[in-house]
Design an enzyme around this catalytic site. Structure first.
Site, PDB file in Angstrom:
ATOM      1  N   GLN A  52       0.825  -1.195   0.000  1.00 18.03           N
ATOM      2  CA  GLN A  52       0.000   0.000   0.000  1.00 18.03           C
ATOM      3  C   GLN A  52       0.866   1.254   0.000  1.00 18.03           C
ATOM      4  OE1 GLN A  52      -3.272  -0.849   2.500  1.00 18.03           O
ATOM      5  NE2 GLN A  52      -4.048   1.224   2.504  1.00 18.03           N
ATOM      6  N   LEU A  56       0.926  -5.847   2.081  1.00 14.80           N
ATOM      7  CA  LEU A  56      -0.078  -6.290   1.106  1.00 14.80           C
ATOM      8  C   LEU A  56       0.566  -7.064  -0.043  1.00 14.80           C
ATOM      9  CD1 LEU A  56      -2.816  -6.143  -0.495  1.00 14.80           C
ATOM     10  CD2 LEU A  56      -1.928  -4.008  -1.424  1.00 14.80           C
ATOM     11  N   ARG A  78      -9.511  -7.903   3.901  1.00 13.00           N
ATOM     12  CA  ARG A  78      -8.388  -7.470   4.750  1.00 13.00           C
ATOM     13  C   ARG A  78      -8.411  -5.946   4.907  1.00 13.00           C
ATOM     14  NH1 ARG A  78      -2.839  -5.898   3.708  1.00 13.00           N
ATOM     15  NH2 ARG A  78      -1.339  -6.732   5.236  1.00 13.00           N
ATOM     16  N   GLN A  83       0.821 -11.006  10.398  1.00  9.64           N
ATOM     17  CA  GLN A  83       1.418  -9.950   9.577  1.00  9.64           C
ATOM     18  C   GLN A  83       0.690  -8.615   9.738  1.00  9.64           C
ATOM     19  OE1 GLN A  83       0.312  -8.633   6.101  1.00  9.64           O
ATOM     20  NE2 GLN A  83       2.020  -9.243   4.800  1.00  9.64           N
TER      21      GLN A  83
END
Length: 318
Positions: A11, A92, A116, A249
């Site tokens: 991201q 991501l 997510r 994560q």
């Protein structure tokens, strides 16, 4: 023979128009965008190519948009028969790495990252969390930074990007203080990031729990390539590890620098960043330089960089 690792961005690398030239020039790339639209039942392609920037910045849109763009470029790259042995992504980007390794089918991964994004957005109220990039601070001073700022709230390291660059995450007041304190501790620069939440902090543990339940709905395959995990900078040995690692994560530090060091130790000499932006390219360069290793690094985000990379790789094979 080159030992190749593919890198996938996370991201922050998104922009309107990314991947459009692949959509227009390669059928395999076009199919990825169309599959994304169908899987999510929305005009994701339209948003990516000519949509509203603020709409694209929403985490639940950004995440599937970057995944789709990265995989569309990957499909064009695979047509060129470039053999790669390793995959890794930043945050991501790990989902793109897992799709490239056949752990998840793309049509499943696109739904997972959409959820997510929603879980991450919902986990922390708007304006409660923040993130900041800190440049030039010695690693041994990070504990001092955290200790000095924790009176203002939760604070930890989100990303170890490369030597001399870390990202802090946590409650807004603590991160605001960290921007000031890090400079006092010798950082060259510290800047707040334009993000919607405190990613990779313990404040997102609920998002991780929700993500785990979501992941359990999908088939997880044994990796066909060697995938390096963000949470421990190790190669995934068993498909049964994957869901737990992806859960962690969300709220754990991303060990990107350590992962690149591992890949270089493994003998990887060629890195290709696949997807929008080129931030991972600079992270890899700085990491390799710090351990005095010669590598070659390419980034592919448009047709021009794609053709240049293919030409260079084929030249190297002669």
């Amino acid at each position: 023979m080159n030992k190749i690792a593919l890198l996938f961005p996370g991201q922050g690398s998104q922009y309107i128009g990314m991947g459009k030239d692949f959509f227009e020039n390669y059928n395999v790339s076009k199919e990825v965008f169309l599959e994304a639209d169908e899987s999510l039942d929305m005009d994701l392609s339209g948003l990516i190519f000519e949509g509203d920037k603020e709409e694209l910045q929403k985490t639940e849109n950004t995440q599937p948009a970057i995944l789709t763009t990265s995989i569309s470029i990957l499909k064009a790259l695979e047509k060129e028969d470039i053999g790669y042995e390793y995959t890794i992504g930043l945050s991501l980007g790990e989902y793109s790495a897992l799709v490239a390794s056949d752990v998840f089918k793309f049509k499943d991964a696109i739904k997972i990252v959409r959820q997510r994004g929603l879980f991450m957005e919902e986990a922390v109220p708007s304006n409660k969390g923040a993130m900041a990039a800190v440049l030039g601070l010695k690693l041994e001073k990070i504990d001092i930074l955290i200790e000095t700022c924790k009176d203002k709230g939760q604070i930890s390291v989100a990303n170890y990007n490369c030597p001399g660059q870390i990202v802090m995450t946590g409650e807004k007041a603590a991160i605001d203080k960290a921007v000031l304190v890090s400079k006092e501790l010798g950082a060259k620069k510290a800047v707040l990031l334009d993000v919607s939440g405190p990613f990779h902090s313990s404040m997102l543990e609920d998002a991780g729990e929700n993500l785990q339940k979501e992941l359990l709905k999908y088939k997880v395959n044994t990796p066909k390539k060697k995938v390096v995990s963000n949470v421990d900078a190790k190669i995934v040995k068993d498909k049964d590890e994957i869901v737990d690692k992806l859960k962690k994560q969300v709220s754990n530090s991303v060990l990107f620098q350590q992962s690149i060091e591992l890949l270089i130790e493994e003998g990887v000499d060629t890195f290709i960043e696949v997807g929008p932006g080129k931030s991972l390219t600079s992270f890899v360069k700085r990491t390799a330089k710090s351990i005095k290793k010669d590598i070659q690094i390419f980034n592919i985000e448009n047709i021009d960089s794609f053709r240049k990379t293919i030409d260079k790789l084929k030249e190297g094979h002669k």
